[in-house]
Design a protein around this motif. Structure first.
Motif, mmCIF file in Angstrom:
data_model
loop_
_atom_site.group_PDB
_atom_site.id
_atom_site.type_symbol
_atom_site.label_atom_id
_atom_site.label_comp_id
_atom_site.label_asym_id
_atom_site.label_seq_id
_atom_site.Cartn_x
_atom_site.Cartn_y
_atom_site.Cartn_z
ATOM 1 N N MET A 83 0.857 -1.179 0.000
ATOM 2 C CA MET A 83 0.000 0.000 0.000
ATOM 3 C C MET A 83 0.897 1.233 0.000
ATOM 4 O O MET A 83 1.818 1.330 0.813
ATOM 5 N N MET A 84 0.656 2.170 -0.917
ATOM 6 C CA MET A 84 1.422 3.413 -0.951
ATOM 7 C C MET A 84 0.907 4.300 0.177
ATOM 8 O O MET A 84 -0.290 4.633 0.214
ATOM 9 N N SER A 85 1.789 4.680 1.079
ATOM 10 C CA SER A 85 1.347 5.446 2.245
ATOM 11 C C SER A 85 2.492 6.272 2.814
ATOM 12 O O SER A 85 3.600 5.752 2.981
ATOM 13 N N LYS A 102 10.692 -10.738 -7.187
ATOM 14 C CA LYS A 102 9.315 -11.253 -7.001
ATOM 15 C C LYS A 102 8.665 -11.592 -8.345
ATOM 16 O O LYS A 102 9.016 -11.038 -9.383
ATOM 17 N N ASP A 103 7.679 -12.487 -8.287
ATOM 18 C CA ASP A 103 6.928 -12.856 -9.498
ATOM 19 C C ASP A 103 5.811 -11.852 -9.786
ATOM 20 O O ASP A 103 5.536 -11.529 -10.926
ATOM 21 N N HIS A 104 5.134 -11.426 -8.713
ATOM 22 C CA HIS A 104 3.973 -10.552 -8.884
ATOM 23 C C HIS A 104 3.930 -9.504 -7.779
ATOM 24 O O HIS A 104 3.880 -9.853 -6.594
ATOM 25 N N ILE A 105 3.959 -8.249 -8.183
ATOM 26 C CA ILE A 105 3.879 -7.148 -7.213
ATOM 27 C C ILE A 105 2.537 -6.453 -7.400
ATOM 28 O O ILE A 105 2.125 -6.179 -8.535
ATOM 29 N N ILE A 106 1.862 -6.176 -6.295
ATOM 30 C CA ILE A 106 0.614 -5.402 -6.353
ATOM 31 C C ILE A 106 0.859 -4.064 -5.651
ATOM 32 O O ILE A 106 1.344 -4.034 -4.509
ATOM 33 N N LEU A 107 0.525 -2.972 -6.330
ATOM 34 C CA LEU A 107 0.711 -1.633 -5.750
ATOM 35 C C LEU A 107 -0.660 -0.994 -5.567
ATOM 36 O O LEU A 107 -1.372 -0.741 -6.550
ATOM 37 N N LEU A 108 -1.006 -0.751 -4.337
ATOM 38 C CA LEU A 108 -2.321 -0.191 -4.005
ATOM 39 C C LEU A 108 -2.184 1.315 -3.768
ATOM 40 O O LEU A 108 -1.445 1.740 -2.871
ATOM 41 N N CYS A 109 -2.883 2.090 -4.601
ATOM 42 C CA CYS A 109 -2.752 3.552 -4.544
ATOM 43 C C CYS A 109 -4.034 4.190 -4.043
ATOM 44 O O CYS A 109 -5.101 3.964 -4.617
ATOM 45 N N VAL A 127 4.302 1.201 2.207
ATOM 46 C CA VAL A 127 5.560 1.764 1.724
ATOM 47 C C VAL A 127 5.427 3.259 1.467
ATOM 48 O O VAL A 127 4.490 3.705 0.808
ATOM 49 N N SER A 128 6.416 4.022 1.981
ATOM 50 C CA SER A 128 6.499 5.456 1.719
ATOM 51 C C SER A 128 7.714 5.702 0.844
ATOM 52 O O SER A 128 8.764 5.088 1.055
ATOM 53 N N ILE A 129 7.608 6.608 -0.141
ATOM 54 C CA ILE A 129 8.795 6.908 -0.958
ATOM 55 C C ILE A 129 9.587 8.079 -0.377
ATOM 56 O O ILE A 129 10.586 8.491 -0.947
ATOM 57 N N GLY A 130 9.189 8.609 0.768
ATOM 58 C CA GLY A 130 9.968 9.684 1.375
ATOM 59 C C GLY A 130 9.128 10.482 2.348
ATOM 60 O O GLY A 130 7.901 10.336 2.387
ATOM 61 N N ASP A 131 9.789 11.334 3.097
ATOM 62 C CA ASP A 131 9.119 12.069 4.167
ATOM 63 C C ASP A 131 8.455 13.339 3.661
ATOM 64 O O ASP A 131 8.900 14.458 3.955
ATOM 65 N N GLU A 138 -0.259 7.337 -6.677
ATOM 66 C CA GLU A 138 0.117 6.995 -8.058
ATOM 67 C C GLU A 138 1.581 7.320 -8.361
ATOM 68 O O GLU A 138 2.291 6.494 -8.935
ATOM 69 N N MET A 139 2.014 8.528 -7.999
ATOM 70 C CA MET A 139 3.410 8.902 -8.277
ATOM 71 C C MET A 139 4.352 7.984 -7.507
ATOM 72 O O MET A 139 5.396 7.581 -8.022
ATOM 73 N N ALA A 140 3.989 7.637 -6.287
ATOM 74 C CA ALA A 140 4.822 6.737 -5.477
ATOM 75 C C ALA A 140 4.929 5.373 -6.162
ATOM 76 O O ALA A 140 6.010 4.785 -6.238
ATOM 77 N N SER A 141 3.807 4.888 -6.691
ATOM 78 C CA SER A 141 3.838 3.570 -7.334
ATOM 79 C C SER A 141 4.693 3.618 -8.598
ATOM 80 O O SER A 141 5.365 2.639 -8.930
ATOM 81 N N MET A 142 4.715 4.762 -9.299
ATOM 82 C CA MET A 142 5.561 4.875 -10.496
ATOM 83 C C MET A 142 7.038 4.869 -10.106
ATOM 84 O O MET A 142 7.866 4.307 -10.819
ATOM 85 N N VAL A 143 7.343 5.487 -8.986
ATOM 86 C CA VAL A 143 8.729 5.474 -8.493
ATOM 87 C C VAL A 143 9.153 4.027 -8.231
ATOM 88 O O VAL A 143 10.242 3.584 -8.636
ATOM 89 N N ILE A 144 8.292 3.283 -7.591
ATOM 90 C CA ILE A 144 8.620 1.877 -7.281
ATOM 91 C C ILE A 144 8.737 1.066 -8.574
ATOM 92 O O ILE A 144 9.712 0.325 -8.771
ATOM 93 N N MET A 145 7.767 1.226 -9.471
ATOM 94 C CA MET A 145 7.814 0.475 -10.731
ATOM 95 C C MET A 145 9.096 0.779 -11.499
ATOM 96 O O MET A 145 9.774 -0.123 -11.985
#
Ligand code: ADE
Length: 241
Positions: A83-85, A102-109, A127-131, A138-145
Protein backbone atom coordinates in the motif's frame (compact mmCIF):
# COMPACT_ATOMS: atom_id res chain seq x y z
CA UNK A 1 7.50 -10.26 -13.60
CA UNK A 2 3.97 -8.98 -13.36
CA UNK A 3 2.98 -5.67 -11.75
CA UNK A 4 -0.64 -4.87 -10.95
CA UNK A 5 -1.62 -1.34 -9.97
CA UNK A 6 -4.87 -0.69 -8.10
CA UNK A 7 -5.88 2.90 -8.64
CA UNK A 8 -8.71 5.36 -9.31
CA UNK A 9 -6.56 7.03 -12.02
CA UNK A 10 -5.09 4.48 -14.45
CA UNK A 11 -4.84 7.20 -17.11
CA UNK A 12 -1.99 8.79 -15.12
CA UNK A 13 0.28 5.90 -16.17
CA UNK A 14 -0.14 6.02 -19.94
CA UNK A 15 3.02 8.01 -20.83
CA UNK A 16 5.03 6.30 -18.11
CA UNK A 17 4.37 2.78 -19.43
CA UNK A 18 4.96 3.66 -23.07
CA UNK A 19 8.16 5.74 -22.81
CA UNK A 20 11.89 4.96 -22.83
CA UNK A 21 13.31 2.04 -20.81
CA UNK A 22 10.01 1.18 -19.11
CA UNK A 23 8.10 1.20 -22.42
CA UNK A 24 10.74 -1.02 -24.03
CA UNK A 25 10.81 -3.48 -21.10
CA UNK A 26 7.04 -3.91 -21.39
CA UNK A 27 7.17 -4.25 -25.18
CA UNK A 28 9.93 -6.87 -24.87
CA UNK A 29 7.92 -8.90 -22.36
CA UNK A 30 10.41 -8.42 -19.50
CA UNK A 31 7.53 -7.18 -17.36
CA UNK A 32 3.78 -7.01 -17.79
CA UNK A 33 1.81 -4.20 -16.17
CA UNK A 34 -1.94 -4.25 -15.61
CA UNK A 35 -4.35 -1.87 -13.93
CA UNK A 36 -7.40 -2.42 -11.79
CA UNK A 37 -9.89 0.44 -11.48
CA UNK A 38 -10.94 0.38 -7.82
CA UNK A 39 -14.16 2.21 -8.66
CA UNK A 40 -15.32 -0.79 -10.72
CA UNK A 41 -15.74 -2.64 -7.40
CA UNK A 42 -18.06 -0.08 -5.79
CA UNK A 43 -21.59 -1.44 -5.38
CA UNK A 44 -23.73 1.67 -4.98
CA UNK A 45 -25.34 3.58 -7.83
CA UNK A 46 -22.86 6.49 -7.65
CA UNK A 47 -19.81 4.16 -7.43
CA UNK A 48 -18.62 5.68 -4.14
CA UNK A 49 -15.18 4.50 -3.05
CA UNK A 50 -14.75 6.91 -0.12
CA UNK A 51 -16.67 8.37 2.80
CA UNK A 52 -16.28 10.79 5.73
CA UNK A 53 -13.93 9.75 8.56
CA UNK A 54 -15.51 8.41 11.76
CA UNK A 55 -14.81 10.79 14.63
CA UNK A 56 -14.88 13.80 12.33
CA UNK A 57 -12.10 15.67 10.58
CA UNK A 58 -11.18 16.76 7.10
CA UNK A 59 -11.32 14.85 3.85
CA UNK A 60 -12.56 11.50 2.73
CA UNK A 61 -11.31 8.00 3.56
CA UNK A 62 -11.22 5.11 1.09
CA UNK A 63 -13.66 2.39 2.06
CA UNK A 64 -12.83 -1.24 2.89
CA UNK A 65 -15.25 -3.00 0.54
CA UNK A 66 -14.27 -1.67 -2.91
CA UNK A 67 -10.56 -1.62 -2.06
CA UNK A 68 -10.48 -5.14 -0.59
CA UNK A 69 -12.65 -6.59 -3.36
CA UNK A 70 -10.28 -5.04 -5.93
CA UNK A 71 -7.25 -6.39 -4.06
CA UNK A 72 -8.71 -9.88 -3.72
CA UNK A 73 -9.57 -9.99 -7.42
CA UNK A 74 -5.85 -9.99 -8.32
CA UNK A 75 -4.07 -11.47 -5.29
CA UNK A 76 -2.53 -14.92 -5.75
CA UNK A 77 -0.20 -17.08 -3.64
CA UNK A 78 2.85 -15.49 -5.26
CA UNK A 79 1.70 -11.87 -4.98
CA UNK A 80 3.54 -9.33 -2.84
CA UNK A 81 1.18 -6.47 -2.08
CA UNK A 82 2.12 -2.95 -1.00
CA UNK A 83 0.00 0.00 0.00
CA UNK A 84 1.42 3.41 -0.95
CA UNK A 85 1.35 5.45 2.25
CA UNK A 86 3.31 8.33 3.78
CA UNK A 87 3.09 6.30 7.01
CA UNK A 88 4.87 3.26 5.52
CA UNK A 89 8.41 1.85 5.60
CA UNK A 90 10.73 4.20 3.71
CA UNK A 91 11.61 2.84 0.27
CA UNK A 92 15.27 2.13 -0.55
CA UNK A 93 17.44 0.69 -3.34
CA UNK A 94 17.81 -2.50 -1.25
CA UNK A 95 14.02 -2.82 -1.28
CA UNK A 96 13.98 -2.30 -5.07
CA UNK A 97 16.54 -5.13 -5.42
CA UNK A 98 14.43 -7.42 -3.24
CA UNK A 99 11.25 -6.59 -5.19
CA UNK A 100 13.00 -7.27 -8.51
CA UNK A 101 13.11 -10.96 -7.46
CA UNK A 102 9.32 -11.25 -7.00
CA UNK A 103 6.93 -12.86 -9.50
CA UNK A 104 3.97 -10.55 -8.88
CA UNK A 105 3.88 -7.15 -7.21
CA UNK A 106 0.61 -5.40 -6.35
CA UNK A 107 0.71 -1.63 -5.75
CA UNK A 108 -2.32 -0.19 -4.01
CA UNK A 109 -2.75 3.55 -4.54
CA UNK A 110 -5.07 5.71 -2.50
CA UNK A 111 -6.32 9.24 -2.87
CA UNK A 112 -8.07 11.64 -0.49
CA UNK A 113 -7.07 11.20 3.18
CA UNK A 114 -5.88 7.62 2.69
CA UNK A 115 -7.37 4.22 3.44
CA UNK A 116 -9.61 2.84 6.17
CA UNK A 117 -7.02 1.43 8.59
CA UNK A 118 -8.67 -2.01 8.51
CA UNK A 119 -7.27 -2.45 5.00
CA UNK A 120 -3.65 -2.36 6.23
CA UNK A 121 -3.57 -5.95 7.46
CA UNK A 122 -4.58 -7.24 4.02
CA UNK A 123 -1.34 -6.07 2.35
CA UNK A 124 2.19 -7.34 2.95
CA UNK A 125 3.62 -3.90 3.61
CA UNK A 126 2.94 -0.14 3.72
CA UNK A 127 5.56 1.76 1.72
CA UNK A 128 6.50 5.46 1.72
CA UNK A 129 8.79 6.91 -0.96
CA UNK A 130 9.97 9.68 1.37
CA UNK A 131 9.12 12.07 4.17
CA UNK A 132 6.61 14.25 2.35
CA UNK A 133 2.94 13.93 1.46
CA UNK A 134 1.61 13.42 -2.07
CA UNK A 135 -1.98 13.91 -3.18
CA UNK A 136 -2.17 10.21 -4.00
CA UNK A 137 -0.17 7.00 -4.24
CA UNK A 138 0.12 7.00 -8.06
CA UNK A 139 3.41 8.90 -8.28
CA UNK A 140 4.82 6.74 -5.48
CA UNK A 141 3.84 3.57 -7.33
CA UNK A 142 5.56 4.87 -10.50
CA UNK A 143 8.73 5.47 -8.49
CA UNK A 144 8.62 1.88 -7.28
CA UNK A 145 7.81 0.47 -10.73
CA UNK A 146 10.62 2.46 -12.38
CA UNK A 147 13.25 1.48 -9.82
CA UNK A 148 12.26 -2.23 -9.96
CA UNK A 149 11.80 -2.60 -13.73
CA UNK A 150 15.22 -1.15 -14.56
CA UNK A 151 16.80 -3.87 -12.40
CA UNK A 152 15.14 -6.71 -14.33
CA UNK A 153 17.44 -8.71 -16.57
CA UNK A 154 17.40 -7.30 -20.09
CA UNK A 155 15.85 -3.94 -19.15
CA UNK A 156 19.16 -2.08 -19.32
CA UNK A 157 22.73 -3.09 -20.14
CA UNK A 158 24.11 -5.75 -17.81
CA UNK A 159 26.41 -4.25 -15.18
CA UNK A 160 25.24 -0.67 -15.57
CA UNK A 161 23.21 -0.78 -12.35
CA UNK A 162 26.02 -2.11 -10.20
CA UNK A 163 28.14 0.98 -9.59
CA UNK A 164 25.28 3.40 -9.14
CA UNK A 165 24.52 5.56 -6.15
CA UNK A 166 23.02 3.52 -3.28
CA UNK A 167 23.96 0.12 -4.74
CA UNK A 168 27.04 -0.32 -2.54
CA UNK A 169 26.00 1.99 0.29
CA UNK A 170 27.81 4.98 -1.24
CA UNK A 171 26.87 7.71 -3.71
CA UNK A 172 28.25 7.30 -7.21
CA UNK A 173 31.41 9.12 -8.31
CA UNK A 174 30.99 12.06 -10.75
CA UNK A 175 30.80 11.20 -14.47
CA UNK A 176 31.92 13.32 -17.45
CA UNK A 177 31.57 13.16 -21.22
CA UNK A 178 32.77 15.10 -24.28
CA UNK A 179 34.11 17.74 -24.61
CA UNK A 180 37.10 17.37 -22.27
CA UNK A 181 37.22 21.18 -22.03
CA UNK A 182 33.88 23.02 -21.87
CA UNK A 183 34.50 26.76 -21.99
CA UNK A 184 37.58 26.33 -19.82
CA UNK A 185 35.92 23.90 -17.38
CA UNK A 186 38.11 20.81 -17.70
CA UNK A 187 37.46 17.14 -16.98
CA UNK A 188 39.91 15.77 -14.33
CA UNK A 189 43.15 14.73 -16.10
CA UNK A 190 43.15 11.27 -14.54
CA UNK A 191 40.03 10.29 -16.53
CA UNK A 192 41.86 10.97 -19.81
CA UNK A 193 44.96 9.02 -18.78
CA UNK A 194 43.74 5.56 -19.75
CA UNK A 195 45.26 4.26 -16.49
CA UNK A 196 42.46 1.97 -15.27
CA UNK A 197 43.73 1.26 -11.76
CA UNK A 198 44.30 4.97 -11.09
CA UNK A 199 40.88 5.86 -12.51
CA UNK A 200 39.27 3.25 -10.25
CA UNK A 201 41.11 4.67 -7.26
CA UNK A 202 40.06 8.25 -8.14
CA UNK A 203 36.43 7.17 -8.52
CA UNK A 204 36.38 5.35 -5.19
CA UNK A 205 37.96 8.38 -3.51
CA UNK A 206 35.33 10.73 -5.02
CA UNK A 207 32.57 8.35 -4.01
CA UNK A 208 33.77 8.27 -0.39
CA UNK A 209 34.27 12.04 -0.16
CA UNK A 210 30.94 12.86 -1.81
CA UNK A 211 29.01 10.49 0.44
CA UNK A 212 30.67 11.87 3.59
CA UNK A 213 29.85 15.43 2.52
CA UNK A 214 26.31 15.02 1.16
CA UNK A 215 25.02 12.02 3.11
CA UNK A 216 26.89 11.72 6.41
CA UNK A 217 24.12 9.36 7.62
CA UNK A 218 24.92 6.90 4.79
CA UNK A 219 28.65 7.28 5.34
CA UNK A 220 28.32 6.42 9.05
CA UNK A 221 26.37 3.26 8.25
CA UNK A 222 28.67 2.11 5.45
CA UNK A 223 31.14 -0.71 6.09
CA UNK A 224 34.15 -0.08 3.86
CA UNK A 225 35.64 -2.85 1.75
CA UNK A 226 39.39 -3.41 2.34
CA UNK A 227 40.02 -1.51 -0.95
CA UNK A 228 37.88 1.46 0.16
CA UNK A 229 39.56 1.43 3.59
CA UNK A 230 42.99 1.64 1.97
CA UNK A 231 41.89 4.64 -0.08
CA UNK A 232 40.19 6.28 2.90
CA UNK A 233 43.36 5.91 5.00
CA UNK A 234 45.31 7.56 2.19
CA UNK A 235 42.84 10.48 2.09
CA UNK A 236 43.20 10.98 5.84
CA UNK A 237 46.98 10.79 5.58
CA UNK A 238 46.97 13.46 2.86
CA UNK A 239 44.72 15.66 4.99
CA UNK A 240 47.14 15.41 7.93
CA UNK A 241 50.19 16.31 5.87
N1 ADE B 1 0.91 8.80 -0.52
C1 ADE B 1 1.00 10.07 -0.10
N2 ADE B 1 2.25 10.39 0.24
C2 ADE B 1 3.02 9.29 0.00
C3 ADE B 1 4.40 8.99 0.15
N3 ADE B 1 5.28 9.87 0.64
N4 ADE B 1 4.82 7.75 -0.17
C4 ADE B 1 3.94 6.82 -0.63
N5 ADE B 1 2.63 7.05 -0.79
C5 ADE B 1 2.16 8.27 -0.48
Amino acid sequence: MRITVLTLFPEMYQDFISTSIIGRAIKNGIVSVDFVQIRDFAHDHYKHVDDKPFGGGYGQVMKCQPVLDALNSVKTEVSYSMMMSPAGNVYTQAKARALSQKDHIILLCGHYEGFDARINKHVDELVSIGDYVLTGGEMASMVIMDSVIRLLEGAIRQGSTEEESHENGLLEYPQYTQPADYQGDKVPDILLSGHHAKIQEWRTKQSLLLTKQVRPDMFEKHTMTPYEKKIWDKIQQEENE
